[in-house]
Design an enzyme around this catalytic site. Structure first.
Site, mmCIF file in Angstrom:
data_model
loop_
_atom_site.group_PDB
_atom_site.id
_atom_site.type_symbol
_atom_site.label_atom_id
_atom_site.label_comp_id
_atom_site.label_asym_id
_atom_site.label_seq_id
_atom_site.Cartn_x
_atom_site.Cartn_y
_atom_site.Cartn_z
ATOM 1 N N LYS A 106 -2.495 0.370 3.046
ATOM 2 C CA LYS A 106 -3.152 -0.921 3.260
ATOM 3 C C LYS A 106 -3.393 -1.090 4.747
ATOM 4 O O LYS A 106 -2.634 -0.581 5.571
ATOM 5 C CB LYS A 106 -2.256 -2.068 2.781
ATOM 6 C CG LYS A 106 -3.020 -3.340 2.514
ATOM 7 C CD LYS A 106 -3.691 -3.243 1.173
ATOM 8 C CE LYS A 106 -4.361 -4.505 0.739
ATOM 9 N NZ LYS A 106 -4.597 -4.484 -0.717
HETATM 10 N N1 GLU Z 1 -8.076 -4.134 -2.154
HETATM 11 C C1 GLU Z 1 -8.018 -3.777 -3.525
HETATM 12 C C2 GLU Z 1 -6.597 -3.852 -4.053
HETATM 13 O O1 GLU Z 1 -5.775 -4.537 -3.512
HETATM 14 C C3 GLU Z 1 -8.706 -2.448 -3.813
HETATM 15 C C4 GLU Z 1 -8.148 -1.265 -3.099
HETATM 16 C C5 GLU Z 1 -8.975 0.002 -3.253
HETATM 17 O O2 GLU Z 1 -9.962 -0.011 -3.981
HETATM 18 O O3 GLU Z 1 -8.597 0.978 -2.628
HETATM 19 O O4 GLU Z 1 -6.287 -3.299 -5.065
#
Ligand code: GLU
Length: 416
Positions: A106
């Site tokens: 993240k």
């Molecule tokens: N931000 C989204 C999540 O929290 C998608 C993450 C992604 O597609 O890599 O799942």
């Protein structure tokens, strides 16, 4: 991690509940409760007024046992290393439950994008990418949109990375515009997944989704698409709130008109197709289905007791504190945890990464059919585990994830 903050602490509490049931080996427990890599960067940006500001950015690669780190990038004033680390851990479990070959990562930048121009946002994005360029890549770490980031930001991200490596690399991020290697269906995928698991839960509980009433907190990408998808399968979305206010209509809100209003006014507040509703009132409404699709820590021990919904589908990451979860579970609320409920986004990100690496793109119907299959398989695996161990869906989701990541950790062995 010697010290951690409250959001990672909440993740650990959830994790430990499942680890105890699994009788998890202490060594594996230690590995899985530590972030592999935490990167902190300072990003200087020349603002439109000529001044230079320095923004703090993070990228955490929590665990890469199953594959490249995967997870979004968020822009928000409240971003912290604690939050990003917890979110990266949740991505690890989410990818394992979805059975896609990714670890968890993240990113976040402390900024207020609502007060920045497009040029400033572009400059910030490009500088952030330049600062973390060695750590990312299609085989290493693949970011995606999250809170306050979108396909345009992913386009700048992909371009900056490509300039650094000297060739066009589409698979370095997902959630890109379709014209440049994005996948059809990606933008709607998280909300579509929310609809699929909610529909499956309703089936399991003997609730007819057609005519079931729904309240949604948050009307960004996840909240708005969840509302639209749930109304498409016949549910009646009666309430929506966001950071500014909300609307209520017992007969059901016109979601297409509400989307139009929200695009023009940047809020659902003031929408003429219903009565005004205070933000906090959303949780106590007498509805069948409640979808928190905003930020963390929205349902706490203070308001969990008000929840009257039969199904709570966590569109957001970490919207419910562990104590609030215990209260709702005791009150008979069927909670579909974030790491299962919102995994449609990353699942379709996986499809996008596969298509980019093949250079061969699928029709939207194919993407949606594959998403349907993956979400149903994940829901069934978690539900079966919940029944097998006699636990709630969140603990069951962690059991599935810990078991999958832990098994591969053991198979790969220690590199000393
Ligand atoms: N931000 C989204 C999540 O929290 C998608 C993450 C992604 O597609 O890599 O799942």
């Amino acid at each position: 991690m010697a010290e951690h903050g409250p959001i990672f602490g909440a993740m650990l509490q959830e994790f430990d509940g499942a680890a105890r049931i699994l009788n998890l080996d202490l060594g594996i427990w230690r590995i899985l409760t530590h972030p592999k890599r935490q990167i902190v960067v300072s990003c200087p940006v020349q603002m439109d007024n000529g001044e230079i500001e320095v923004f703090t950015g993070y990228r955490v690669q929590y665990n890469i046992t199953l594959g490249p780190a995967k997870g979004g990038l968020r822009y928000h004033p409240d971003v912290s290393l604690d939050e990003v680390t917890a979110l990266a851990a949740w991505m690890t479990w989410k990818c394992a439950i979805a059975q896609i070959p990714f670890g968890g990562g993240k990113g976040g930048i402390i900024c207020d994008p609502t007060r920045m121009s497009k040029r400033e946002l572009e400059a910030l994005t490009r500088r952030y990418v330049a600062e973390i360029v060695d750590a990312i890549g299609p085989e290493k770490d693949v970011p995606a949109p999250d809170v306050n980031t979108n396909a345009q930001i992913m386009a700048w991200f992909m371009d900056t990375y490509s300039m650094h490596v000297g060739h066009t690399s589409t698979a370095v991020v997902t959630g890109k515009p379709v014209e440049m290697g994005g996948s059809l269906g990606r933008q709607e995928a998280t909300g579509r997944g929310v609809m699929i698991v909610t529909r499956e839960a309703a089936k399991h509980l003997g609730i007819d989704i057609a005519g079931a009433t729904v309240a949604v907190q948050g009307f960004g990408n996840v909240g708005s698409v969840s509302a639209a998808q749930l109304s498409q399968v016949g549910a009646r979305v009666v309430a929506v709130t966001d950071y500014k206010g909300g609307v209520y209509n017992a007969k059901g809100l016109d979601i297409a008109a509400l989307q139009q209003w929200a695009t023009e006014h940047r809020t659902v507040d003031g929408f003429p197709g219903g009565e005004p509703l205070a933000g906090e009132a959303i949780f106590g409404l007498d509805v069948d289905i409640l979808v928190p699709a905003a930020l963390e820590n929205q349902i706490t021990d203070e308001n969990a007791g008000q929840v009257r919904a039969k199904i709570l589908t966590e569109g957001a990451n970490g919207p419910t504190t562990p104590e609030a979860h215990r209260i709702m579970h005791a009150n008979g609320v069927f909670v579909i945890p974030d790491i299962l409920a919102n995994s449609g986004g990353v699942t379709t990100s996986y499809f996008e990464w596969v298509q980019d690496r093949h250079g061969y793109f699928w029709e939207e119907a194919e993407v949606n059919a594959k998403l349907e299959q993956k979400m149903c398989a994940a829901f069934t695996a978690v539900l079966k585990t919940a029944v097998k161990y006699g636990v709630d869906m969140r603990t069951a989701a962690y059991i599935v994830a810990i078991d999958r990541v832990g098994t591969v950790t053991k198979m790969r062995g220690m590199y000393a």
